[in-house]
Design an enzyme around this catalytic site. Structure first.
Site, PDB file in Angstrom:
ATOM      1  N   PRO A  76       1.129  -1.397  -0.069  1.00  0.00           N
ATOM      2  CA  PRO A  76      -0.410  -0.018  -0.098  1.00  0.00           C
ATOM      3  C   PRO A  76       1.364   1.482  -0.573  1.00  0.00           C
ATOM      4  CG  PRO A  76      -0.538  -1.594   1.562  1.00  0.00           C
ATOM      5  CD  PRO A  76       0.637  -1.598   1.559  1.00  0.00           C
ATOM      6  N   CYS A  77       0.226   2.325  -1.033  1.00  0.00           N
ATOM      7  CA  CYS A  77       1.017   3.832  -0.754  1.00  0.00           C
ATOM      8  C   CYS A  77       0.534   4.440   0.701  1.00  0.00           C
ATOM      9  CB  CYS A  77       0.842   4.490  -1.739  1.00  0.00           C
ATOM     10  SG  CYS A  77       1.338   6.108  -1.679  1.00  0.00           S
ATOM     11  N   GLN A  78       1.095   4.378   1.857  1.00  0.00           N
ATOM     12  CA  GLN A  78       1.001   5.048   2.690  1.00  0.00           C
ATOM     13  C   GLN A  78       2.026   6.816   2.825  1.00  0.00           C
ATOM     14  OE1 GLN A  78       3.293   2.147   6.001  1.00  0.00           O
ATOM     15  NE2 GLN A  78       0.832   1.775   6.286  1.00  0.00           N
TER      16      GLN A  78
END
Length: 432
Positions: A76-78
């Protein structure tokens, strides 16, 4: 020939694995998944149903990782922090990308890494995020290459751009892939002809993935269809490519034009259409999605002797609301059964988790939403792939997934660099 072992982290329902296995099959390489990981229980179930392999849960609780040749991860792109100053790169400790690095440091180094992420990762934090990822891969001995690729260029009717990051251990690979973000929108796409000597690619469109006679449950409500017919003068082909959205102009249909909250007069429709355009003007402020306007501000671009009556009527019908003496539109795109009608002769907008269940189509004299199977086809999933039995969860999972065709292309290029000339693949003795 020994099997090529791989790990599939943040695996979702298995799109990256499908693409990777298809690439290996094309190159006549046997594969074995030795570990998969996914925290979402619904996605775990779909993955297990299709691969007979139950993913482990939270990667943060994982400490041992078996030896493998390739590690796949759609992490995921946090939100990445750049508070640290280590060699000029931002610190991203505690994010899920660094969980992957932790596992590599504490266990075995795979010979290749393939990561997939959203397009925004490329420009996130003015490029510091990608620079950090590159730094962390290179210091562990991996090469670093990335590609911005559009699914529309890989025989899929979807305008979907994602970033793919590839690293090969102790190597300087040469890739045949090139970044290409494709068309600016789903209406301007034309298939690429790679050279003067190559044949143009087949123009895969939405029509190619449509089912002939899907379940009636996907049909729009009779009431919604009726207002659409009235708007289109019974020519429902005019719906092709139309957005139903209340806070933008362009090729859009609005709730007040359809009369969904009550019929509007021509003057009320004109006022609303001008309102949503003018409220974005800088003279009224800098809010990106438009400002709340006073009656005096509205009068500056819409002169009408009965402006007070028109505004009161629109508030009563709930097309506008009055907040502290200022007006704003009430409805957004979630007020419609369908927020975008796809054009069968074009490609689709990006399939996303939040509203994949509200993409529409006019096909075979039916006004309906696209089916979960059609959504899966847009992503390159084969028809024998078993989707979640709950449609809303299936849409959500597919919107969060990857385009299988694109992963296959990236994986093929990676494996050829990892192993050598494709003609020599059958001579492979061991990757261990």
């Amino acid at each position: 020939m020994p099997k090529l072992k791989f790990i599939d982290l943040f695996c979702g329902i298995g799109g990256i694995r499908l693409g990777f296995e298809e690439a290996a099959k094309t190159l006549k390489i046997d594969t074995e998944c030795v570990l998969s990981g996914e925290i979402n229980s619904d996605a775990q179930k779909v993955y297990e149903t299709n691969f007979n392999h139950r993913p482990v849960g939270d990667i943060r609780q994982l400490h041992e990782m078996p030896a493998c040749d390739v590690l796949l991860a759609g992490f995921p792109c946090q939100t990445f922090s750049y508070a640290g100053k280590k060699e000029g790169f931002g610190e991203t400790r505690g994010t899920l990308f660094f969980e992957i690095m932790r596992l590599i440091d504490n266990n075995h180094k795979p010979k290749a890494l393939i990561f997939e992420n959203v397009r925004g990762l490329f420009s996130h934090d003015e490029g510091r995020t990608v620079a950090t990822i590159k730094h962390e891969m290179v210091k562990r001995g991996y090469s670093f290459d990335f590609f911005l690729l559009n699914s529309a260029n890989f025989q899929l009717p979807q305008n979907r751009v994602r970033i793919y990051i590839v690293g090969i251990l102790e190597a300087s690979p040469k890739f045949s892939l090139i970044s290409d973000v494709g068309p600016k929108d789903s209406h301007s796409y034309n298939p690429l002809q790679l050279s003067l000597f190559s044949q143009p690619k087949k123009n895969v469109t939405v029509a190619d993935i449509l089912e002939d006679n899907p379940d009636p449950k996907y049909d729009c409500s009779p009431q919604f269809v009726e207002v659409l017919k009235q708007y289109c003068n019974n020519d429902l082909t005019r719906l092709h490519g139309v957005r139903l959205i209340d806070y933008r102009g362009g090729k859009s249909v609005h709730s007040w034009e359809l009369g969904l909250r009550g019929s509007c007069t021509p003057a009320e429709i004109e006022l609303m259409n001008k309102f949503i355009l003018k409220r974005r003007n800088k003279e009224f402020g800098k809010h990106q999605d438009g400002k709340l306007l006073t009656k005096e501000q509205i009068a500056s671009f819409f002169e009408h002797p009965n402006l007070d009556i028109l505004l009161e009527s629109l508030v009563t019908k709930k097309y506008l609301s009055l907040v502290d003496g200022k007006y704003k539109p009430v409805s957004g795109n979630f007020s419609f059964e369908v927020y975008k009608f796809l054009d069968p002769a074009k490609i689709s907008v990006t399939l996303v988790a939040s509203d994949a269940n509200r993409l529409g189509i006019y096909h075979n004299n039916r006004v309906r939403r696209i089916t979960t199977r059609e959504a899966a086809r847009m992503q390159g999933f084969p028809d024998n792939f078993i989707l979640h039995p709950n449609d809303n969860k299936a849409y959500y999972q597919l919107g969060n997934s990857v385009s299988v065709n694109v992963v296959k292309a990236v994986a093929e290029d990676t494996l050829i660099n990892l192993i050598g000339d494709v003609d020599k693949v059958p001579l492979l003795v061991s990757l261990g």
